[in-house]
Enzyme design. Structure first.
Site, mmCIF file in Angstrom:
data_model
loop_
_atom_site.group_PDB
_atom_site.id
_atom_site.type_symbol
_atom_site.label_atom_id
_atom_site.label_comp_id
_atom_site.label_asym_id
_atom_site.label_seq_id
_atom_site.Cartn_x
_atom_site.Cartn_y
_atom_site.Cartn_z
ATOM 1 N N ARG A 128 0.867 -1.178 0.000
ATOM 2 C CA ARG A 128 0.000 0.000 0.000
ATOM 3 C C ARG A 128 0.905 1.229 0.000
ATOM 4 O O ARG A 128 1.956 1.231 0.660
ATOM 5 C CB ARG A 128 -0.904 0.034 1.240
ATOM 6 C CG ARG A 128 -2.029 -0.979 1.231
ATOM 7 C CD ARG A 128 -3.122 -0.617 0.214
ATOM 8 N NE ARG A 128 -4.225 -1.569 0.207
ATOM 9 C CZ ARG A 128 -4.334 -2.612 -0.612
ATOM 10 N NH1 ARG A 128 -3.391 -2.870 -1.500
ATOM 11 N NH2 ARG A 128 -5.395 -3.418 -0.551
ATOM 12 N N GLU A 175 -4.298 7.090 -4.265
ATOM 13 C CA GLU A 175 -4.656 6.631 -5.609
ATOM 14 C C GLU A 175 -6.025 7.152 -6.019
ATOM 15 O O GLU A 175 -6.899 7.268 -5.158
ATOM 16 C CB GLU A 175 -4.646 5.096 -5.636
ATOM 17 C CG GLU A 175 -3.255 4.542 -5.347
ATOM 18 C CD GLU A 175 -3.252 3.030 -5.169
ATOM 19 O OE1 GLU A 175 -4.314 2.401 -5.341
ATOM 20 O OE2 GLU A 175 -2.198 2.505 -4.850
ATOM 21 N N HIS A 218 -1.429 0.361 -9.754
ATOM 22 C CA HIS A 218 -2.028 -0.645 -8.865
ATOM 23 C C HIS A 218 -2.626 -1.823 -9.648
ATOM 24 O O HIS A 218 -3.837 -2.039 -9.631
ATOM 25 C CB HIS A 218 -3.093 -0.006 -7.967
ATOM 26 C CG HIS A 218 -3.378 -0.827 -6.736
ATOM 27 N ND1 HIS A 218 -3.788 -0.269 -5.556
ATOM 28 C CD2 HIS A 218 -3.321 -2.169 -6.505
ATOM 29 C CE1 HIS A 218 -3.970 -1.223 -4.645
ATOM 30 N NE2 HIS A 218 -3.698 -2.391 -5.211
#
Ligand code: NDP
Length: 310
Positions: A223, A252, A270
């Site tokens: 993360r 994000e 991602h």
């Protein structure tokens, strides 16, 4: 509340009365209208906290699409008797593959070399020599399911492995470091695969990057919140570390300009688990958790904060 794949929505529609918050124009009104009768939720990137839980008084289960559930306040769910499930194991190999690909892409500058060829520069002169994986030692922050799968792959590459976590693991042959900084000093690759959340926020900061050193390569597939992005951008800009491969970012889909400006870093949006095969397996596990729960058989993959006692 957010879009999910047709596999999930169509399966849920077959089994349940499905209310689609992702399609609602006014999400507040949607919650007012259907919140009081919702008993199960399929969630992805949704903040499930006390404020939302207050509006879902009949909620029994929140089934998260993803193994990381740092957007869910699982402790708050536990206090209210709400079961939380995630999607472990089915994505482990995919994410480990991507992490190793990202490491190779970063060290051997694969995206940059591709751009070089497309820009016709090869016609002028060969691409400059790159760094190498040879002679490197890899430190894994978070030797869990994915961390172990990464280690397994990198052993086959001939690289020595070390790891840091809160506990030493008795069934692995890798060197354990109780201190992250000490591991960073001993290694020149740091692979970040521990969970997000308050406990791990910014644990990779300036000091860890300095310890990794000027040959150091940081790869983060966990993360974005685990890495202090300002410190990382500065470390990339002034040569404190050599490079970074990042699949995840703190906010994000926004990526700081200071990172985008680092041409030698490799940045991915991602995509760790983002293959058809694996996303379908994750979606199926979300559905399986909900159907198993409402058939009275308990959850398939409960998280640690909401253990299931049959
Ligand atoms: P696991 O729970 O199996 O492993 C997590 C590891 O992190 C454990 O070894 C644990 O060891 C360690 N850990 C936990 N807390 C800390 C801490 N405070 N400090 C140091 N180490 C810690 O999870 P997975 O391997 O299945 O997944 C790892 C993470 O990867 C997920 O949480 C998710 O955020 C991320 N992920 C990212 C994806 C992507 O698309 N990029 C896709 C899938 C997952 P110990 O308990 O000993 O500390």
């Amino acid at each position: 509340m957010r879009p999910m794949s047709p596999l999930v929505t169509e399966s849920l529609e077959r089994h349940f009365t499905l209310h689609r918050g992702d399609l609602a124009e006014d999400k507040e009104r949607f919650l007012d209208e259907v919140g009081p009768k919702i008993r199960g939720m399929a969630v992805s990137h949704v903040h499930v906290n006390d404020a939302l839980l207050d509006r879902l008084p009949k909620l029994e289960i929140a089934a998260n699409f993803g193994v990381g559930y740092d957007t869910i306040d699982a402790a708050a769910c536990g206090r209210r008797g709400v079961m939380v499930t995630n999607t472990p194991d089915v994505l482990t190999d995919e994410v480990a593959d991507l992490a190793v690909g990202l490491l190779l892409a970063t060290v051997r500058q694969i995206p940059q070399v591709d751009r070089y060829l497309r820009q016709g520069k090869w016609l002028e002169k060969p691409y400059p020599l790159t760094g190498t994986l040879r002679g490197r030692k890899v430190g894994i922050l978070g030797l869990g399911r994915i961390g172990r799968a990464i280690a397994h792959r990198l052993v086959a590459f001939g690289l020595p492995i070390a790891y840091h976590g809160r506990t030493k693991q008795s069934d692995v042959p890798y060197e354990y470091f109780p201190s992250l900084i000490e591991m960073a000093k001993a290694c020149d690759v740091l692979m970040v695969v521990a969970p997000g959340g308050p406990e791990t926020k910014n644990i990779v900061g300036r000091e860890v990057l300095q310890a990794l050193g000027s040959e150091g390569v940081l790869v983060n597939v966990a993360r974005g919140t685990l890495v202090d992005e300002d410190a990382l951008a500065a470390a990339l800009a002034d040569g404190t570390i050599q490079s970074a491969g990042l699949d995840v970012f703190a906010e994000e889909p926004k990526v700081p300009d200071a990172l985008i400006r680092q041409e030698h870093a490799v940045l991915l949006p991602h995509v760790g688990s983002a293959s058809h095969h694996t996303r379908n397996a994750m979606g199926q596990l979300v559905v399986d958790n909900l159907t198993s729960w409402f058939q009275g058989n308990g959850p398939v993959t409960p998280v640690a904060e909401t253990p299931w006692k049959a």
